[in-house]
Design a protein around this motif. Sequence first.
Motif, PDB file in Angstrom:
ATOM      1  N   GLU A 212       0.715  -1.118  -0.013  1.00 36.58           N
ATOM      2  CA  GLU A 212      -0.011  -0.069   0.083  1.00 36.58           C
ATOM      3  C   GLU A 212       0.783   1.161   0.136  1.00 36.58           C
ATOM      4  O   GLU A 212       0.472   2.282  -0.853  1.00 36.58           O
TER       5      GLU A 212
ATOM      6  N   ARG B 222       1.000   4.131  -2.830  1.00 36.30           N
ATOM      7  CA  ARG B 222       0.830   5.477  -2.620  1.00 36.30           C
ATOM      8  C   ARG B 222       2.097   6.632  -2.914  1.00 36.30           C
ATOM      9  O   ARG B 222       1.799   7.661  -3.352  1.00 36.30           O
TER      10      ARG B 222
ATOM     11  N   CYS C 242       6.947  11.900   3.970  1.00 42.31           N
ATOM     12  CA  CYS C 242       6.286  12.702   3.127  1.00 42.31           C
ATOM     13  C   CYS C 242       6.795  14.169   3.370  1.00 42.31           C
ATOM     14  O   CYS C 242       7.080  14.794   2.458  1.00 42.31           O
TER      15      CYS C 242
END
Length: 54
Positions: A6, A10, A51
């Motif tokens: 996942e 992303r 991020c």
Amino acid sequence: MFTVREVALRLRVSKAAVYHLIHSHRLHAVRVGNARNSPWRISAESLNSFCKDD
């Protein structure tokens, strides 16, 4: 909690790249279980922090 797959989707990178980030301590992850081959899980907080740092 996200799986390695996942997170890879992303971030638009390979699963190998995510494992590299985990093993180089750039992305915090925890193992679910006691065995060496237990799957890794990455929290939303860890992913958001990664991020923001990059």
